[in-house]
Each structure stands twice: as C-alpha cells, then as structure tokens.
Design a protein around this motif. Structure first.
Motif, PDB file in Angstrom:
ATOM      1  N   ASP A   1     -10.521  -9.396  16.595  1.00 33.08           N
ATOM      2  CA  ASP A   1      -9.462  -9.694  17.312  1.00 33.08           C
ATOM      3  C   ASP A   1      -8.432  -8.937  17.298  1.00 33.08           C
ATOM      4  O   ASP A   1      -7.619  -8.667  18.327  1.00 33.08           O
ATOM      5  CB  ASP A   1      -9.172 -11.150  17.061  1.00 33.08           C
ATOM      6  N   PHE A   2      -8.021  -8.551  15.873  1.00 35.91           N
ATOM      7  CA  PHE A   2      -6.850  -7.599  15.598  1.00 35.91           C
ATOM      8  C   PHE A   2      -7.574  -6.651  14.747  1.00 35.91           C
ATOM      9  O   PHE A   2      -7.721  -5.596  14.879  1.00 35.91           O
ATOM     10  CB  PHE A   2      -5.701  -8.212  15.060  1.00 35.91           C
ATOM     11  N   GLY A   3      -7.704  -6.993  13.463  1.00 34.31           N
ATOM     12  CA  GLY A   3      -8.446  -6.299  12.291  1.00 34.31           C
ATOM     13  C   GLY A   3      -7.296  -5.755  11.457  1.00 34.31           C
ATOM     14  O   GLY A   3      -6.673  -4.785  11.592  1.00 34.31           O
ATOM     15  N   ILE A   4      -7.000  -6.455  10.273  1.00 31.67           N
ATOM     16  CA  ILE A   4      -5.897  -6.042   9.460  1.00 31.67           C
ATOM     17  C   ILE A   4      -6.432  -4.724   8.430  1.00 31.67           C
ATOM     18  O   ILE A   4      -5.611  -3.902   8.088  1.00 31.67           O
ATOM     19  CB  ILE A   4      -5.577  -7.316   8.403  1.00 31.67           C
ATOM     20  N   THR A   5      -7.573  -4.979   7.873  1.00 35.86           N
ATOM     21  CA  THR A   5      -8.076  -3.670   7.017  1.00 35.86           C
ATOM     22  C   THR A   5      -7.677  -2.398   7.702  1.00 35.86           C
ATOM     23  O   THR A   5      -7.468  -1.607   6.822  1.00 35.86           O
ATOM     24  CB  THR A   5      -9.419  -4.157   6.441  1.00 35.86           C
ATOM     25  N   PRO A   6      -8.207  -2.247   8.763  1.00 36.67           N
ATOM     26  CA  PRO A   6      -7.856  -0.714   9.391  1.00 36.67           C
ATOM     27  C   PRO A   6      -6.356  -0.432   9.297  1.00 36.67           C
ATOM     28  O   PRO A   6      -6.119   0.864   8.931  1.00 36.67           O
ATOM     29  CB  PRO A   6      -8.336  -0.695  10.740  1.00 36.67           C
ATOM     30  N   VAL A   7      -5.560  -1.297   9.479  1.00 38.93           N
ATOM     31  CA  VAL A   7      -4.139  -1.037   9.327  1.00 38.93           C
ATOM     32  C   VAL A   7      -3.713  -0.576   7.892  1.00 38.93           C
ATOM     33  O   VAL A   7      -3.073   0.102   7.585  1.00 38.93           O
ATOM     34  CB  VAL A   7      -3.312  -2.144   9.978  1.00 38.93           C
ATOM     35  N   GLU A   8      -4.218  -1.539   6.921  1.00 39.38           N
ATOM     36  CA  GLU A   8      -4.075  -1.335   5.637  1.00 39.38           C
ATOM     37  C   GLU A   8      -4.631  -0.023   5.076  1.00 39.38           C
ATOM     38  O   GLU A   8      -3.923   0.863   4.268  1.00 39.38           O
ATOM     39  CB  GLU A   8      -4.779  -2.340   4.678  1.00 39.38           C
ATOM     40  N   ALA A   9      -5.759   0.360   5.759  1.00 33.35           N
ATOM     41  CA  ALA A   9      -6.323   1.800   5.241  1.00 33.35           C
ATOM     42  C   ALA A   9      -5.267   2.943   5.588  1.00 33.35           C
ATOM     43  O   ALA A   9      -4.963   3.690   5.048  1.00 33.35           O
ATOM     44  CB  ALA A   9      -7.819   2.115   5.738  1.00 33.35           C
ATOM     45  N   MET A  10      -4.715   2.734   6.878  1.00 36.75           N
ATOM     46  CA  MET A  10      -3.839   3.585   7.228  1.00 36.75           C
ATOM     47  C   MET A  10      -2.652   3.569   6.589  1.00 36.75           C
ATOM     48  O   MET A  10      -2.043   4.727   6.479  1.00 36.75           O
ATOM     49  CB  MET A  10      -3.735   3.483   9.011  1.00 36.75           C
ATOM     50  N   ALA A  11      -2.204   2.633   6.048  1.00 35.39           N
ATOM     51  CA  ALA A  11      -1.037   2.372   5.184  1.00 35.39           C
ATOM     52  C   ALA A  11      -1.099   3.361   3.842  1.00 35.39           C
ATOM     53  O   ALA A  11      -0.165   3.777   3.413  1.00 35.39           O
ATOM     54  CB  ALA A  11      -0.660   0.924   4.893  1.00 35.39           C
ATOM     55  N   CYS A  12      -2.504   3.593   3.735  1.00 37.51           N
ATOM     56  CA  CYS A  12      -2.724   4.178   2.679  1.00 37.51           C
ATOM     57  C   CYS A  12      -2.929   5.866   2.807  1.00 37.51           C
ATOM     58  O   CYS A  12      -3.053   6.558   1.994  1.00 37.51           O
ATOM     59  CB  CYS A  12      -4.062   4.037   1.853  1.00 37.51           C
ATOM     60  N   GLY A  13      -2.507   6.123   4.010  1.00 40.20           N
ATOM     61  CA  GLY A  13      -2.814   7.622   4.616  1.00 40.20           C
ATOM     62  C   GLY A  13      -4.361   7.740   4.827  1.00 40.20           C
ATOM     63  O   GLY A  13      -4.598   8.879   4.925  1.00 40.20           O
ATOM     64  N   THR A  14      -5.006   6.950   5.023  1.00 41.17           N
ATOM     65  CA  THR A  14      -6.747   6.842   5.109  1.00 41.17           C
ATOM     66  C   THR A  14      -6.937   6.939   6.574  1.00 41.17           C
ATOM     67  O   THR A  14      -6.729   5.794   7.249  1.00 41.17           O
ATOM     68  CB  THR A  14      -7.436   5.898   4.200  1.00 41.17           C
TER      69      THR A  14
ATOM     70  N   PHE B   1       0.967  -1.067  -0.090  1.00 40.95           N
ATOM     71  CA  PHE B   1      -0.052  -0.054  -0.022  1.00 40.95           C
ATOM     72  C   PHE B   1       0.915   1.310   0.082  1.00 40.95           C
ATOM     73  O   PHE B   1       1.981   1.320   0.425  1.00 40.95           O
ATOM     74  CB  PHE B   1      -0.824  -0.122   1.292  1.00 40.95           C
ATOM     75  N   THR B   2       0.537   2.281  -0.743  1.00 39.52           N
ATOM     76  CA  THR B   2       1.330   3.706  -0.917  1.00 39.52           C
ATOM     77  C   THR B   2       0.428   4.701  -0.185  1.00 39.52           C
ATOM     78  O   THR B   2      -0.922   4.661  -0.527  1.00 39.52           O
ATOM     79  CB  THR B   2       1.657   3.957  -2.196  1.00 39.52           C
ATOM     80  N   LEU B   3       0.924   5.488   0.404  1.00 38.99           N
ATOM     81  CA  LEU B   3       0.736   6.493   0.866  1.00 38.99           C
ATOM     82  C   LEU B   3      -0.152   7.625  -0.061  1.00 38.99           C
ATOM     83  O   LEU B   3       0.508   7.893  -1.185  1.00 38.99           O
ATOM     84  CB  LEU B   3       1.521   7.438   1.740  1.00 38.99           C
ATOM     85  N   GLN B   4      -1.149   7.922   0.105  1.00 39.92           N
ATOM     86  CA  GLN B   4      -1.985   9.086  -0.866  1.00 39.92           C
ATOM     87  C   GLN B   4      -2.481  10.303  -0.021  1.00 39.92           C
ATOM     88  O   GLN B   4      -3.271   9.904   0.912  1.00 39.92           O
ATOM     89  CB  GLN B   4      -2.947   8.528  -1.741  1.00 39.92           C
ATOM     90  N   ARG B   5      -1.999  11.234  -0.317  1.00 36.05           N
ATOM     91  CA  ARG B   5      -2.587  12.462   0.492  1.00 36.05           C
ATOM     92  C   ARG B   5      -3.926  13.264  -0.034  1.00 36.05           C
ATOM     93  O   ARG B   5      -4.448  13.631   0.914  1.00 36.05           O
ATOM     94  CB  ARG B   5      -1.439  13.569   0.337  1.00 36.05           C
ATOM     95  N   SER B   6      -3.994  13.209  -1.257  1.00 35.56           N
ATOM     96  CA  SER B   6      -5.352  13.680  -1.840  1.00 35.56           C
ATOM     97  C   SER B   6      -6.487  12.613  -1.694  1.00 35.56           C
ATOM     98  O   SER B   6      -6.262  11.481  -2.085  1.00 35.56           O
ATOM     99  CB  SER B   6      -5.145  13.944  -3.402  1.00 35.56           C
ATOM    100  N   LYS B   7      -7.645  13.294  -1.085  1.00 37.25           N
ATOM    101  CA  LYS B   7      -8.718  12.297  -0.912  1.00 37.25           C
ATOM    102  C   LYS B   7      -9.909  12.850  -1.495  1.00 37.25           C
ATOM    103  O   LYS B   7      -9.911  14.042  -1.822  1.00 37.25           O
ATOM    104  CB  LYS B   7      -8.979  12.122   0.452  1.00 37.25           C
TER     105      LYS B   7
END
Length: 381
Positions: free
Chosen positions: A280-293, A193-199
């Motif tokens: 229990d943990f939740g991977i997708t929220p971490v993936e979203a944050m990896a996108c800068g979201t 996942f890559t950081l994207q600043r524009s939303k």
C-alpha cells in the motif's frame, strides 16, 4: 473537542501503529478504542501510557493468537463502541475500524491504509495463498468475505473525510467506495537511520514473512544468481517456505528476526535493498533509502511513489523471478550512478515531522468546514 481514536487491533508495533503513535502525539487527550489489545508491556511505549477500550472479541477463546479468525464478528464488534459523546472521531483503518457508528453532529475522519484488500481485488489471491481455494472452507471463506465487502462499502458512508496513505490507496478508495481521498504519506522514523556511503557486496531483503511480501520470490531469484550475495531478515508464517527456497544456496543467508541495530547495520552496508511486494505504501524501502541504500522494487503499489527509478533505485515490472533477476543484473551495471545522498534526500520527504504537519492541517481544514457546514462531506459523492 473531545476526540476518540479507533484502530482495528493492537498486537504488534508496525506500520499502522506508527501512524497511531503520531496521531496520539497530536491529540494526547484522545481516548483509544481497539477491537483487541494484546500488546506486551515492552511494546506499549508508543501509546504514551494509554489503555484501549476493547470489544468482546478480546475475551473470545484463543483470541490472543487467533483474533483474525473472528473476522466475521468484527463488523458487529466495532459497532458496539459507544462514541456518542465525542466530537471528533479519527479511525486508522485497514479492516473495520472505520465502521464505528457516528451521528450527524460528529466529524469522522478516516486515515485509511487500504479498503479491506482481501475482500476486494485481492480476494482470489488471498484464498489461494491461504489454502482456501476449494472445498467447504472455500465456500465459508467466500461467504465471509462477501459479508465483509458489503460492510466495508456500507461503512464508508459514515466517514466525512478519507485520508489515504498513498495515491495508490486513494485510487483503491475511489474504486471501492466511489469517494476521493486526501493523501498524507505515513510517518517514517528517518532520524533512526543514518546515511552510510560505503557499501559491501551483498543485497538485503527485510520484511515480515507473510505470503504477499513475496520473500520466497526473492530467495528463488538469488538461488539462480549464485554469484550475488543475499541476506534475508525477518520472521513470520512463511519463514519455513523462505528457508526451503534458500536451502543449499551458499550465497543466501536467512537470519530470522534481528534486533533493530543489527537490521539497520545490514541496511546501511548493503549495496541495494530488494523489495518484491505490492505494498500500500511500504515503509522499509524508505528506511533503506534513509541509510543511503538504493532500492530494487516491484514496480507497482506504493513503491512507485517512494522510489525514483534510476535516481534512488530500479523497478522490475513483473512479480516473478525472471523480472527480478533482470533488474539485479541491470543494477550491477548501472547502480553505481545512484548516489547515497540522493537516496537520503528522497527518504526525507516521508519524515515524521512532515506527517504531523500534513495530517494536522488536513484535520484542521475538515473541522473548519464541518463547523461552517455540519452536513458537509468534502470527500463525499
């Protein structure tokens, strides 16, 4: 050391399988055991060419699609694996994998995703959501879960070291087994996942469509906020329920399954990721944050350990529509203070590299202690 890796089942590539993938990279000569292995050929790359030794459930009628129906037989099945020639057994367990039989000269380390949640504190929720809350099926299900719960508690005694995937699960392990557990967060492929600043002006939710993910709750909340755009990504048994909630709502798009590049693009462009599960943990929220979201998450379970309220997202305290709506409206007024860089920085605490480092260090310490004191149980009572 001769190493065996034991998992519950191999049917999809998801969160538990990502853990197995990294354990196999740490122990490439290990042998693999699983109750069933129904992975398609194009899904097997993470096993590095390994074929699992499977149980008799693999050959049961309709097991490919209905292997979960054989839950009452799983304790018996897992005990049939002969692991007597192995020095180190690593189980990756959310059901019965930790129940393999081991001897006093064998070190058994369990990476536990959760005690069997639907047999413990979530039993009543499971019965209700599965339509098993009354009648003869209800009593059969309750008896089966009682049997599984007893097996789950008994089989915990055969584990030398528990490694939990979150502090939340470590507390559940303590509650169910009266055993402490080390915490090693599961690996998240941050580099994918890559950081994207524009939303853009839409929210996104992505998950398997199963009851406890509460995707229907998210759809209903945004139905009541017609001015807020929502994209729901995923497939599964609850897809029709989610589509029904979204029916007639022009602001909600339900895409079904999307290939990874398209899903990633939505996660990068969304103004926030919405997560309503008690995970229990939740991977997708971490993936979203990896996108800068930023993440708007239900404030319970593993999300409390990954999302930082006010810095990388916001929590809503109740798992209901009203609470989620209030969180979204709060995000509309305060979310601008959350920077994409802060989100990415937080996600990097859960990288594959850190998992390997922490897991291998925990195993090395356990091996050293076991060699010095073969009767040791560092997470014992």
């Amino acid at each position: 050391m001769k190493v065996a890796i034991v998992v519950d089942w191999l049917t999809v590539y998801s969160g538990a399988e990502r853990v197995v993938e990294q354990i196999l990279k740490l122990y490439p000569d290990a042998d693999l055991f699983s109750l069933v292995d129904f992975l398609e050929e194009d899904q097997r790359a993470f096993l590095n060419g390994k074929q699992a030794t499977t149980s008799f459930i693999q050959r049961m009628p309709m097991a490919r699609k209905r292997y979960r129906n054989y839950l009452p037989l799983m304790p018996l099945a897992i005990e049939q694996f002969d692991l007597s020639s192995y020095d180190l057994i690593i189980s990756s367990s959310h059901a019965v994998a930790k129940g393999v039989l081991t001897g006093p000269d064998q070190l058994h380390i369990c990476y536990i995703h959760s005690p069997v949640r639907y047999a413990w504190d979530l039993q009543h929720q499971y019965l209700s959501e599965s339509g098993l809350s009354r009648g003869l099926k209800n009593w059969i299900a309750r008896w089966s879960l009682h049997y599984i719960r007893n097996f789950d508690a008994r089989s915990s005694l055969g584990v030398n070291v528990f490694i939990a995937n979150s502090e939340f699960i470590a507390r559940r392990v303590q509650k169910c087994y009266r055993r402490p557990a080390e915490v090693v967060y599961p690996p998240v492929n941050i580099q994918d996942f890559t950081l994207q600043r524009s939303k853009q002006e839409f929210y996104v939710a992505a998950s398997r469509m199963v009851p406890y993910k509460r995707m229907d709750l998210i759809a209903e909340a945004f139905r009541q906020m017609p001015e807020r755009q929502l994209v729901i990504i995923g497939d599964g048994p609850d897809i029709h329920k989610v589509r029904s909630k979204a029916a007639g709502a022009a602001n909600i798009t339900v895409t079904g399954f999307l290939p990874f590049p398209e899903m990633k693009r939505h996660m990068q462009e969304a103004k926030a990721f919405v997560f309503a599960a008690e995970e229990d943990f939740g991977i997708t929220p971490v993936e979203a944050m990896a996108c800068g979201t930023p993440v708007i998450a239900y404030g319970k379970g593993g999300a409390l350990e990954t999302v930082i309220d006010g810095r990388t997202g916001l929590f809503f305290p109740q798992q209901n529509v009203e609470s989620l709506i209030q969180a979204v409206e709060r995000f509309e007024t305060t979310g601008h203070a959350i920077s994409p860089e802060s989100c990415r920085e937080q996600a990097e605490h859960f990288s594959v590299e850190l998992f390997r480092e922490r897991f291998s260090r925990t195993v090395a310490v356990a091996i050293q202690e076991f060699n010095l004191h073969p009767s040791f149980s560092p997470t014992g009572v």
